[in-house]
Design an enzyme around this catalytic site. Sequence first.
Site, PDB file in Angstrom:
ATOM      1  N   ARG A 101     101.491  34.270  69.913  1.00  0.00           N
ATOM      2  CA  ARG A 101     101.034  35.184  70.778  1.00  0.00           C
ATOM      3  C   ARG A 101     102.312  35.043  71.897  1.00  0.00           C
ATOM      4  NH1 ARG A 101      98.994  33.555  75.681  1.00  0.00           N
ATOM      5  NH2 ARG A 101      98.072  35.407  75.877  1.00  0.00           N
ATOM      6  N   HIS A 130      91.978  27.121  81.769  1.00  0.00           N
ATOM      7  CA  HIS A 130      92.130  28.541  82.050  1.00  0.00           C
ATOM      8  C   HIS A 130      91.287  28.855  83.013  1.00  0.00           C
ATOM      9  CE1 HIS A 130      94.356  27.737  78.185  1.00  0.00           C
ATOM     10  NE2 HIS A 130      94.978  28.931  78.688  1.00  0.00           N
ATOM     11  N   GLU A 179     107.216  33.695  76.919  1.00  0.00           N
ATOM     12  CA  GLU A 179     106.668  32.591  76.238  1.00  0.00           C
ATOM     13  C   GLU A 179     106.031  33.085  74.776  1.00  0.00           C
ATOM     14  OE1 GLU A 179     105.264  29.657  79.575  1.00  0.00           O
ATOM     15  OE2 GLU A 179     103.775  30.389  78.244  1.00  0.00           O
ATOM     16  N   ASN A 196     103.324  35.609  76.277  1.00  0.00           N
ATOM     17  CA  ASN A 196     102.941  35.311  77.344  1.00  0.00           C
ATOM     18  C   ASN A 196     103.991  35.922  78.404  1.00  0.00           C
ATOM     19  OD1 ASN A 196     101.129  35.517  79.742  1.00  0.00           O
ATOM     20  ND2 ASN A 196     100.895  33.427  79.868  1.00  0.00           N
ATOM     21  N   LYS A 248     100.323  35.805  88.481  1.00  0.00           N
ATOM     22  CA  LYS A 248     101.299  35.729  87.673  1.00  0.00           C
ATOM     23  C   LYS A 248     102.719  35.404  88.838  1.00  0.00           C
ATOM     24  CE  LYS A 248     100.819  38.206  83.344  1.00  0.00           C
ATOM     25  NZ  LYS A 248     101.469  37.194  82.560  1.00  0.00           N
ATOM     26  N   TYR A 268      95.390  41.132  80.323  1.00  0.00           N
ATOM     27  CA  TYR A 268      95.066  39.723  79.542  1.00  0.00           C
ATOM     28  C   TYR A 268      94.449  40.031  78.156  1.00  0.00           C
ATOM     29  CZ  TYR A 268      96.283  37.164  83.612  1.00  0.00           C
ATOM     30  OH  TYR A 268      97.220  36.712  84.687  1.00  0.00           O
TER      31      TYR A 268
END
Length: 326
Positions: free
Chosen positions: A208, A178, A253, A210, A305, A22
């Site tokens: 960003r 989160h 994403e 993901n 995930k 991450y």
Amino acid sequence: MITPTADVARYPFPLPRDVYRYSANIEPAGAPRATEAGSWGAHRVDIDRHLRAELAERARILRADPTRHQCLPHMRPAAWEALLVCLGELAAAHPASMALRRDGDRVYWRNDLLGIEREFTVGDPETEPLRFLGTQLQEDVVLLDQRAGQLWADAGLVTFAADWSMRFDVGMSFLQIHGPVPRVHTERVIPRAHDFLLRLQAGPGFRRTNWTLTVDGRLDTATETYPEWGRDRRTVAEGPLIEVGDRLCLRTEVQHLIRLPYSGAVMFLIRTYLLPLRELAAVPAWAARLAAVLAELPPDMADYKGLTRTRPAAIEWLRQYGGVPR
């Protein structure tokens, strides 16, 4: 040999290294990013050949579950601003087929791709700006209000969530949302991201990526619909290996982070791209990278995930059918 498709050429492959952890992975928005297959990222709002199908799927989801749209009363000005910013972005990127004109509070919008002409008044209480925005772009939208030194998810239209819920998260702080993510607090990824967003200035913004794996090209993997899609992980893992290449997709994403200049809200645009492993394997570097990342990923991250069931099948398919050496 597997032939690349148009979707491969514009796919935002998210893995720069053979090891994934991450991180904020934030970069300036609006600049094309070259890949082994093509490029992506020229526009903050991206449309492609899946536009009509994805908008139809969003409309179906909202009919079944209107709570995917949330807007606390104090966020209506930000929702209107988000609508105008995103329509302006579309019009600037596609001037031949889209146009946005404004005369005071009166706004005219034309979208020839969808056969739409619409006039509305900014602030009209009968209009839901995020609902209309969701009929024009493929991105999900979340608006964060900034107050008391924190960011709060107080509005959004989210129909393509990756195992989370806009209905559940509305009114929660960025840090609360989160909280369940493993490692990000001990490694201070989320606190650093929160501080970055608090300092974010109006302008082009940042982006960003993901990623995870999704079964059968399903965009809607929200928490609310888990009973509909949760079993798919088991069926693809236990089914014939040869089917994995078509059933299992890399899900990326692209998240844009934009400070709205008048309301001061932070707008998250979340665009989801799906690429079946069979198409991904047309780019040997991608197939090898994904196999390496999946093999090395620590168990707690794989579990969060949702990859615990599917990653062995993905790795084996990539090695047996995708050209990745053992």
